[in-house]
Design a protein around this motif. Sequence first.
Motif, PDB file in Angstrom:
ATOM      1  N   GLU A 168     -10.805  30.874 -34.068  1.00 45.46           N
ATOM      2  CA  GLU A 168     -10.739  32.217 -33.477  1.00 45.46           C
ATOM      3  C   GLU A 168     -12.144  32.797 -33.270  1.00 45.46           C
ATOM      4  OE1 GLU A 168      -7.587  34.790 -35.184  1.00 45.46           O
ATOM      5  OE2 GLU A 168      -9.291  36.090 -35.619  1.00 45.46           O
ATOM      6  N   ARG A 169     -13.037  32.557 -34.246  1.00 45.17           N
ATOM      7  CA  ARG A 169     -14.387  33.113 -34.161  1.00 45.17           C
ATOM      8  C   ARG A 169     -15.147  32.537 -32.973  1.00 45.17           C
ATOM      9  NH1 ARG A 169     -17.531  36.229 -33.415  1.00 45.17           N
ATOM     10  NH2 ARG A 169     -19.309  36.878 -34.648  1.00 45.17           N
ATOM     11  N   LYS A 170     -14.762  31.348 -32.571  1.00 52.71           N
ATOM     12  CA  LYS A 170     -15.438  30.668 -31.462  1.00 52.71           C
ATOM     13  C   LYS A 170     -15.099  31.321 -30.110  1.00 52.71           C
ATOM     14  CE  LYS A 170     -18.006  27.075 -30.598  1.00 52.71           C
ATOM     15  NZ  LYS A 170     -19.295  26.825 -31.237  1.00 52.71           N
ATOM     16  N   GLY A 217     -22.690  27.893 -45.428  1.00 53.85           N
ATOM     17  CA  GLY A 217     -23.588  28.623 -44.548  1.00 53.85           C
ATOM     18  C   GLY A 217     -23.021  28.547 -43.143  1.00 53.85           C
ATOM     19  N   CYS A 218     -23.343  29.538 -42.312  1.00 55.16           N
ATOM     20  CA  CYS A 218     -22.915  29.501 -40.908  1.00 55.16           C
ATOM     21  C   CYS A 218     -24.091  29.934 -40.047  1.00 55.16           C
ATOM     22  CB  CYS A 218     -21.723  30.430 -40.678  1.00 55.16           C
ATOM     23  SG  CYS A 218     -21.157  30.474 -38.951  1.00 55.16           S
ATOM     24  N   VAL A 219     -24.336  29.171 -38.992  1.00 58.98           N
ATOM     25  CA  VAL A 219     -25.432  29.527 -38.083  1.00 58.98           C
ATOM     26  C   VAL A 219     -24.927  29.717 -36.656  1.00 58.98           C
ATOM     27  CG1 VAL A 219     -27.287  28.516 -39.468  1.00 58.98           C
ATOM     28  CG2 VAL A 219     -26.062  27.065 -37.844  1.00 58.98           C
ATOM     29  N   MET A 220     -23.648  30.031 -36.537  1.00 64.81           N
ATOM     30  CA  MET A 220     -23.078  30.211 -35.197  1.00 64.81           C
ATOM     31  C   MET A 220     -23.821  31.290 -34.413  1.00 64.81           C
ATOM     32  SD  MET A 220     -18.983  30.264 -34.598  1.00 64.81           S
ATOM     33  CE  MET A 220     -18.199  29.621 -36.033  1.00 64.81           C
ATOM     34  N   CYS A 221     -24.343  32.292 -35.102  1.00 66.63           N
ATOM     35  CA  CYS A 221     -24.970  33.413 -34.399  1.00 66.63           C
ATOM     36  C   CYS A 221     -26.436  33.178 -34.071  1.00 66.63           C
ATOM     37  CB  CYS A 221     -24.805  34.696 -35.197  1.00 66.63           C
ATOM     38  SG  CYS A 221     -23.108  35.288 -35.118  1.00 66.63           S
ATOM     39  N   GLN A 222     -26.929  31.971 -34.359  1.00 68.10           N
ATOM     40  CA  GLN A 222     -28.338  31.719 -34.046  1.00 68.10           C
ATOM     41  C   GLN A 222     -28.593  31.679 -32.550  1.00 68.10           C
ATOM     42  OE1 GLN A 222     -30.218  28.577 -36.282  1.00 68.10           O
ATOM     43  NE2 GLN A 222     -30.288  29.869 -38.110  1.00 68.10           N
ATOM     44  N   VAL A 229     -28.884  33.327 -40.972  1.00 73.06           N
ATOM     45  CA  VAL A 229     -28.027  32.361 -41.663  1.00 73.06           C
ATOM     46  C   VAL A 229     -27.030  33.158 -42.506  1.00 73.06           C
ATOM     47  CG1 VAL A 229     -27.961  30.371 -43.212  1.00 73.06           C
ATOM     48  CG2 VAL A 229     -30.053  30.856 -41.917  1.00 73.06           C
ATOM     49  N   CYS A 230     -25.750  32.984 -42.239  1.00 71.86           N
ATOM     50  CA  CYS A 230     -24.754  33.639 -43.077  1.00 71.86           C
ATOM     51  C   CYS A 230     -24.492  32.767 -44.297  1.00 71.86           C
ATOM     52  CB  CYS A 230     -23.445  33.824 -42.323  1.00 71.86           C
ATOM     53  SG  CYS A 230     -23.267  35.455 -41.607  1.00 71.86           S
ATOM     54  N   VAL A 231     -24.453  33.384 -45.439  1.00 72.48           N
ATOM     55  CA  VAL A 231     -24.064  32.667 -46.649  1.00 72.48           C
ATOM     56  C   VAL A 231     -22.696  33.201 -47.052  1.00 72.48           C
ATOM     57  CG1 VAL A 231     -24.646  32.125 -49.029  1.00 72.48           C
ATOM     58  CG2 VAL A 231     -26.473  32.454 -47.339  1.00 72.48           C
ATOM     59  N   THR A 256     -17.438  37.452 -47.982  1.00 73.72           N
ATOM     60  CA  THR A 256     -16.934  37.038 -46.675  1.00 73.72           C
ATOM     61  C   THR A 256     -18.054  37.294 -45.680  1.00 73.72           C
ATOM     62  OG1 THR A 256     -14.692  37.593 -47.279  1.00 73.72           O
ATOM     63  CG2 THR A 256     -15.167  37.604 -44.956  1.00 73.72           C
ATOM     64  N   ALA A 257     -18.166  36.422 -44.665  1.00 76.25           N
ATOM     65  CA  ALA A 257     -19.266  36.577 -43.709  1.00 76.25           C
ATOM     66  C   ALA A 257     -19.298  37.976 -43.131  1.00 76.25           C
ATOM     67  CB  ALA A 257     -19.107  35.555 -42.588  1.00 76.25           C
ATOM     68  N   LEU A 258     -20.490  38.422 -42.755  1.00 76.05           N
ATOM     69  CA  LEU A 258     -20.631  39.816 -42.335  1.00 76.05           C
ATOM     70  C   LEU A 258     -19.878  40.158 -41.064  1.00 76.05           C
ATOM     71  CD1 LEU A 258     -22.942  39.530 -40.008  1.00 76.05           C
ATOM     72  CD2 LEU A 258     -24.473  39.540 -41.950  1.00 76.05           C
ATOM     73  N   CYS A 259     -19.502  39.155 -40.269  1.00 77.49           N
ATOM     74  CA  CYS A 259     -18.691  39.452 -39.085  1.00 77.49           C
ATOM     75  C   CYS A 259     -17.258  39.772 -39.499  1.00 77.49           C
ATOM     76  CB  CYS A 259     -18.704  38.296 -38.097  1.00 77.49           C
ATOM     77  SG  CYS A 259     -18.153  36.715 -38.776  1.00 77.49           S
ATOM     78  N   GLY A 260     -16.943  39.496 -40.759  1.00 82.31           N
ATOM     79  CA  GLY A 260     -15.609  39.808 -41.260  1.00 82.31           C
ATOM     80  C   GLY A 260     -14.559  38.798 -40.830  1.00 82.31           C
ATOM     81  N   SER A 302     -29.215  39.904 -41.150  1.00 83.78           N
ATOM     82  CA  SER A 302     -28.143  40.478 -40.332  1.00 83.78           C
ATOM     83  C   SER A 302     -28.311  40.022 -38.893  1.00 83.78           C
ATOM     84  CB  SER A 302     -28.206  42.005 -40.379  1.00 83.78           C
ATOM     85  OG  SER A 302     -28.089  42.450 -41.713  1.00 83.78           O
ATOM     86  N   CYS A 303     -27.250  39.482 -38.308  1.00 83.48           N
ATOM     87  CA  CYS A 303     -27.326  39.058 -36.909  1.00 83.48           C
ATOM     88  C   CYS A 303     -27.094  40.274 -36.028  1.00 83.48           C
ATOM     89  CB  CYS A 303     -26.325  37.951 -36.617  1.00 83.48           C
ATOM     90  SG  CYS A 303     -24.691  38.233 -37.304  1.00 83.48           S
ATOM     91  N   GLY A 304     -25.849  40.556 -35.699  1.00 81.19           N
ATOM     92  CA  GLY A 304     -25.571  41.741 -34.901  1.00 81.19           C
ATOM     93  C   GLY A 304     -24.085  42.020 -34.948  1.00 81.19           C
TER      94      GLY A 304
END
Length: 410
Positions: free
Chosen positions: A87-89, A187-192, A199-201, A207-211, A276-278
């Motif tokens: 879904e996040r994709k 870790g997640c780097v989808m927002c790079q 880098v989300c940890v 829970t990742a900051l995007c929720g 923080s990404c955005g």
Amino acid sequence: MFEDIPVDVSPMYEGERIRAANMFVELAGPKSIGAELVQVKEDVEDGKIEVVGPNIDEMKEGKIYPFGILVEIKGEKLEKELEGVIERKMHELCNYVKGFMHLNQRDQIWCRISKETKEAGFKLEDLGKALSALYKEEFPIIESMSIRILTEKSEVESFIETARSQYEQRDARSRELSEEDVDVFYGCVMCQSFAPTHVCVVTPDRTALCGAINWFDCRAAAKMDPDGPIFEIEKGAVIDDVKGEYENVNAAVAEKSQGTFDRVYLHSVFGHPHTSCGCFEAVAFYIPELDGIGIVDRDFKGETPLGIPFSAMAGQCSGGKQIEGFAGLSLEYMRSPKFLQADGGYERIIWLPKDIKSSLEGFIPEDLMDKIPTDEDANSIKEIRKFLQDAEHPIMERLKETESDKAESP
Ligand code: SF4
Ligand code: ZN
């Protein structure tokens, strides 16, 4: 692959912004309602794309419409735990469509269609076709896929209800675990793609900051695609269990941020807060005058006690930076017992929007519930100070001490 879609579909359009002047219509977003949801199902009619409600050519220029996207998928290797990550994709893949802009996630999505794309004859079915092809390319384990796109208000309303109960089920699962119970974080780097050092940890508590991505989602994703954007971090040695500093987390963040950051405190806004990404759902911000922390979320439209609205604050602390005194976070993280524990947790929170506060009933300690002002009670530093004093918020003790320390020091 996209011959029958009237506009280009390619990763090169990912960063494309559609400004108001160039916009044909807006879908969902802060002035309307919307949601996206991916569901793994037993029975999925492959290739089916349905549009319920007005299509693009039936919409009026400059207007805003409710918007829902339901993606149903089937595949032998597809687990329910993968729903969140797939879904996040959606965010990235929708943005491949030229003249289609997608922001945020879950029930926070905000989309726009450009005038050129409308002129080219683009319909909502085309979005479905693009998504379907891109998704199957990205996740070969998806064997069948059907898509329902909703623009009819009542349909979107009931869809949002369903979606929220699904999000809640995903989030609740992760609440049962905590950092001590596991040996692996993610870790997640989808927002790079737009925040190159971010880098989300993700831990069971954070829970990742995007929720949209919790620890279970990451576990499933890392298993499915070990070379993908979501990766394992062996927990390893704990440097500080209150701040949430871990040796291997530091090392992973250093590697994935190309050396920009090499320390992260998972549970503090001070020192080395999480980058923080955005796409954070909310921001925790330090209020120096009162030595406390405020929280503001994306839905809050007024001004924060810092004198700026969420949007301006988000602009200052996003982009993959680590800014002391600010931390992007998910609303779900506010339900964790480790929520900013190094800073005092809820004892340090001195302002938050009313809607957030009521959604956290049962998570904010009961004795603090009436002591934390919301936008309905106080908005300026002066008003907040008065409220905290009258309500006997524990921060006032702390403040008195530091203020008398200051008075005493030469
Ligand atoms: Fe991944 Fe974090 Fe971006 Fe969510 S905000 S998609 S977890 S990098
Ligand atoms: Zn992000």
